[in-house]
Design an enzyme around this catalytic site. Structure first.
Site, PDB file in Angstrom:
ATOM      1  N   GLY A   1      -8.145 -10.156  -1.242  1.00  0.00           N
ATOM      2  CA  GLY A   1      -6.937 -10.616  -0.545  1.00  0.00           C
ATOM      3  C   GLY A   1      -6.474 -12.009  -0.918  1.00  0.00           C
TER       4      GLY A   1
ATOM      5  N   LYS B   1     -17.363 -19.739   0.970  1.00  0.00           N
ATOM      6  CA  LYS B   1     -18.806 -19.727   1.220  1.00  0.00           C
ATOM      7  C   LYS B   1     -19.602 -18.949   0.193  1.00  0.00           C
ATOM      8  CE  LYS B   1     -18.595 -20.381   6.203  1.00  0.00           C
ATOM      9  NZ  LYS B   1     -18.937 -19.813   7.504  1.00  0.00           N
TER      10      LYS B   1
ATOM     11  N   ARG C   1       0.825  -1.224   0.000  1.00  0.00           N
ATOM     12  CA  ARG C   1       0.000   0.000   0.000  1.00  0.00           C
ATOM     13  C   ARG C   1       0.854   1.268   0.000  1.00  0.00           C
ATOM     14  NH1 ARG C   1      -4.970  -2.121   3.904  1.00  0.00           N
ATOM     15  NH2 ARG C   1      -6.236  -2.884   2.167  1.00  0.00           N
TER      16      ARG C   1
ATOM     17  N   GLY D   1     -12.791  -5.334   0.417  1.00  0.00           N
ATOM     18  CA  GLY D   1     -14.216  -5.011   0.520  1.00  0.00           C
ATOM     19  C   GLY D   1     -14.726  -4.157  -0.633  1.00  0.00           C
TER      20      GLY D   1
END
Length: 396
Positions: free
Chosen positions: A354, A197, A39, A377
């Protein structure tokens, strides 16, 4: 494409101007050392360009979750030295005590890092008083933090309404790549969606079936779809309560003319550990005590053939339990196919999230995709078709 946002190219002469730049410097640290500087490196291009153009660069960023109070554990002062190292130039640290006086002493071309924006309780609430506090320090605003763009905070959204707002180079690259991937892509488009999931990717899957020509489902979530199709998945990770939802997604794909690809051969084991005894079987041959842990070689080869017919690829999530050998085989193989097609100029490949970044790096092709987003996200919400407040604020 016609851009809906302004970039650094639209700023004109910025000599002597105070430019507030929102970056994502929320880096992992251990024992006072940065353990991954991705980052920090992502911020170099924008920060260096603004400084070289004579601006007084004031970097805004959050760090950890200090819950709206000053806390030395979450002070950005610890990131100043690592940032200086990647930038190769000095960085001033400015605390919120006496910040205006400190900013007034900056010279043209200077770079300063302001203390953690989350030391203000109103930052995450997008409180107008905090927005005004930040805005009082700058003349122009640049948002370069796509990874924080899904949050409507004072430093990511509020400021764009107060000061002339522009996208930084990292933000610009991200938005251009995302536009090529799903906004205005060249068809046929394939999406690889993996991960454990279905529940965490429901909105993604529902959005994608209407957007892409091929939906490739891997990871643990594929088991839920297999179960929905009447396959006995043994002891595999499977959300049996969501098989009805999986059927709805399959029906929606049919209606939209999107082909869903599920594995027809799989790699199974009776225990979840590195290099256990494994079998490669047809999905209908999974024993009651076995777990599906990767897509089989025949299905992987067929998926590679699908990619060869496509012009665009969006990838989020691994095909199997890639952290544990040998269950990384399908992910590595398919990632290498995508990288080769990208290199040949046949495929625009955009990946994010990620686990995805880790999986592509493991395959040795992290730098060979057209674009790899470091956002988690925000990338997921974009794949869900949601408007990201930090991006929307730039386009007004």
């Amino acid at each position: 494409m016609a851009r809906t946002f302004k970039t650094l190219d639209d700023m004109g002469d910025i000599t002597g101007k105070r430019v507030l730049v929102r970056e994502d410097l929320n880096v992992p640290m251990a024992d006072g050392k940065v353990t991954d500087d991705t980052r920090l490196r992502a911020a170099i291009q924008t920060v260096a360009e603004l400084a070289d153009r004579g601006a007084k660069v004031l970097i805004l960023a959050h760090f950890g979750r200090p819950k709206g109070n000053p806390n030395p554990e979450f002070s950005l002062s610890q990131v100043v030295k690592p940032l200086e190292q990647v930038l190769g130039r000095p960085v001033r640290y400015i605390d919120w005590e006496g910040d205006a006086a400190s900013v007034a002493t900056l010279n043209d071309g200077d770079i300063a890092l302001l203390e953690n924006t989350r030391f203000f309780g109103g930052e995450e609430k997008n409180d107008p008083a905090v927005v005004d506090r930040f805005a009082s320090l700058g003349d122009l605003y640049v948002n370069d933090a796509f990874s924080a763009a899904h949050r409507a905070h004072a430093s990511t959204e509020g400021l764009a309404h107060k000061l002339p707002a522009f996208a930084g180079r990292q933000m610009e690259a991200e938005l251009d790549a995302l536009d090529k991937a799903l906004g205005n892509p060249e068809h046929p488009v394939a999406a690889v969606v993996g991960g454990a999931k279905v529940s965490t990717k429901l909105d993604v899957l529902k959005h994608l079936v209407a957007k892409v020509d091929h939906l490739i489902i891997g990871g643990g979530m594929a088991n839920t779809f297999l179960a929905a199709r009447g396959v006995d998945v043994g002891k595999s990770l499977c959300e049996h309560d969501l098989t009805g939802t999986a059927e709805e997604i399959l029906d929606a794909a049919d209606a939209a003319g999107c082909t869903v690809h599920l594995p027809y051969d799989v790699v199974v084991a009776t225990e979840f550990r590195a290099n256990p005894p494994v079998r490669t079987v047809n999905v209908h041959e999974v024993a009651a005590d076995e777990m599906i842990l990767d897509v089989g070689p025949a299905a992987t080869e067929a998926l590679a053939d699908v990619l060869k017919t496509c012009k665009t690829l969006v990838w989020n999530g691994p095909m199997g339990a890639f952290e544990i050998p040998p269950f990384d085989a399908a992910t590595v193989s398919l990632a290498r196919t995508a990288a080769a097609l990208t290199k040949e100029g046949q495929l625009v490949s955009v990946a994010g999230g990620g686990d995805t970044v880790a999986a592509l790096n493991q395959a040795g092709v992290g730098s060979e995709f057209s674009f790899v987003s470091t956002a988690g996200g925000a990338f997921l919400e974009w794949m869900e078709g949601k408007e990201l407040p930090g991006v929307a604020a730039l386009t007004r």
